[in-house]
Design a protein around this motif. Structure first.
Motif, mmCIF file in Angstrom:
data_model
loop_
_atom_site.group_PDB
_atom_site.id
_atom_site.type_symbol
_atom_site.label_atom_id
_atom_site.label_comp_id
_atom_site.label_asym_id
_atom_site.label_seq_id
_atom_site.Cartn_x
_atom_site.Cartn_y
_atom_site.Cartn_z
ATOM 1 N N ALA A 249 0.832 -1.207 0.000
ATOM 2 C CA ALA A 249 0.000 0.000 0.000
ATOM 3 C C ALA A 249 0.862 1.250 0.000
ATOM 4 C CB ALA A 249 -0.924 0.003 1.227
ATOM 5 N N VAL B 246 -7.679 1.530 2.157
ATOM 6 C CA VAL B 246 -7.081 0.342 2.770
ATOM 7 C C VAL B 246 -7.883 -0.169 3.961
ATOM 8 C CG1 VAL B 246 -5.512 1.619 4.319
ATOM 9 C CG2 VAL B 246 -4.894 -0.691 3.530
ATOM 10 N N ALA C 222 -4.524 -2.914 -2.289
ATOM 11 C CA ALA C 222 -5.140 -2.104 -1.235
ATOM 12 C C ALA C 222 -6.197 -1.148 -1.770
ATOM 13 C CB ALA C 222 -4.059 -1.318 -0.497
#
Length: 246
Positions: A14, A21, A92
């Protein structure tokens, strides 16, 4: 032996994904009871790490941006150190459906790496222009290398079984596109069995896609370089290899 969720680690690279996320981690943990979830914060400048941690994920933070390959290498090392047999890479940004993880894991019964293929008859994901040309060429080249028909070799939605986890914890490439193209070449040449299952892609939960005609042309050129470097890399010696399938 069927792959179990309790032996599986979801690794989520991420970079500045604070807007999405948390929801992705929550969905993963709700849909896949017993699974481990590690978010690798790849040098984000926003609240990605705090948001992921609040949602229930374990978080590893890199001091600066290494790219997906560097984040995944850390994920494989974490999995090996913490007793996980399998690793599943999930984006993510929400494009990967956690419900499809079960299909990927089922494929590990007969393979070491299972790709979630976007062009295998499920969903309506499409690519066009230079990006699509590159994907078609890559699929043909890597199908010959892996000795199996593959249609989506740039997919980042993939599961790795015990042999591949051990291999990638030591040899996962961090270069551009190494996490997709070069990793498959390394695995196939080391004796890993590669397979694919059809999956659907969802729209991004946040942010915007980074593709445009100029970037697509650059992608095509960089794909060529990535393939060249993948095949000139020396094979991994058998003594450093991955052992027999369990």
């Amino acid at each position: 032996m069927p792959a179990s969720l309790s032996e599986t680690l979801i690794v989520m690279p991420a970079y500045n994904e604070a807007a999405s996320v948390g929801e992705v981690v929550t969905e993963v943990l709700n849909h896949l009871p017993g699974v481990g979830c590690l978010v690798v914060d790849d040098g984000s400048t926003d609240d990605t790490a705090a948001t992921a941690r609040q949602a229930g994920a374990a978080v590893a933070q890199l001091p600066f941006n290494l790219g997906v390959g560097g984040a995944m290498r850390l994920g494989f090392k974490y999995a090996l150190s913490n007793g996980y047999r399998n690793v599943v890479q999930v984006d993510a940004d929400g494009q990967h459906d956690p419900a499809d993880v079960v299909k990927l894991l089922a494929g590990l019964d007969a393979a070491d790496i299972v790709l979630g293929a976007r062009f295998a008859g499920e969903g309506d994901y499409a690519a066009a222009g230079p990006r699509r040309w590159a994907m078609v060429v890559l699929a043909r080249v890597l199908s010959r290398t892996a000795k199996v028909k593959l249609t989506d070799t740039t997919s980042g939605f993939r599961a790795s079984g015990p042999r591949a986890v051990r291999l990638f914890a030591r040899h996962y490439p961090a270069e551009y596109l190494g996490d997709t193209i070069e990793s498959l070449v390394i695995a196939a040449r080391a004796g890993c069995v590669v397979a694919q299952v059809p999956v659907s892609m969802r729209p991004r939960a946040a942010g915007v896609p980074s593709h445009n005609p100029i970037k697509a042309a650059v992608f095509l050129a960089r794909v060529g370089m990535a393939v060249m470097f993948a095949f000139i890399r020396p094979n991994i010696p058998l003594r450093e290899g991955i052992g027999e399938r369990p």
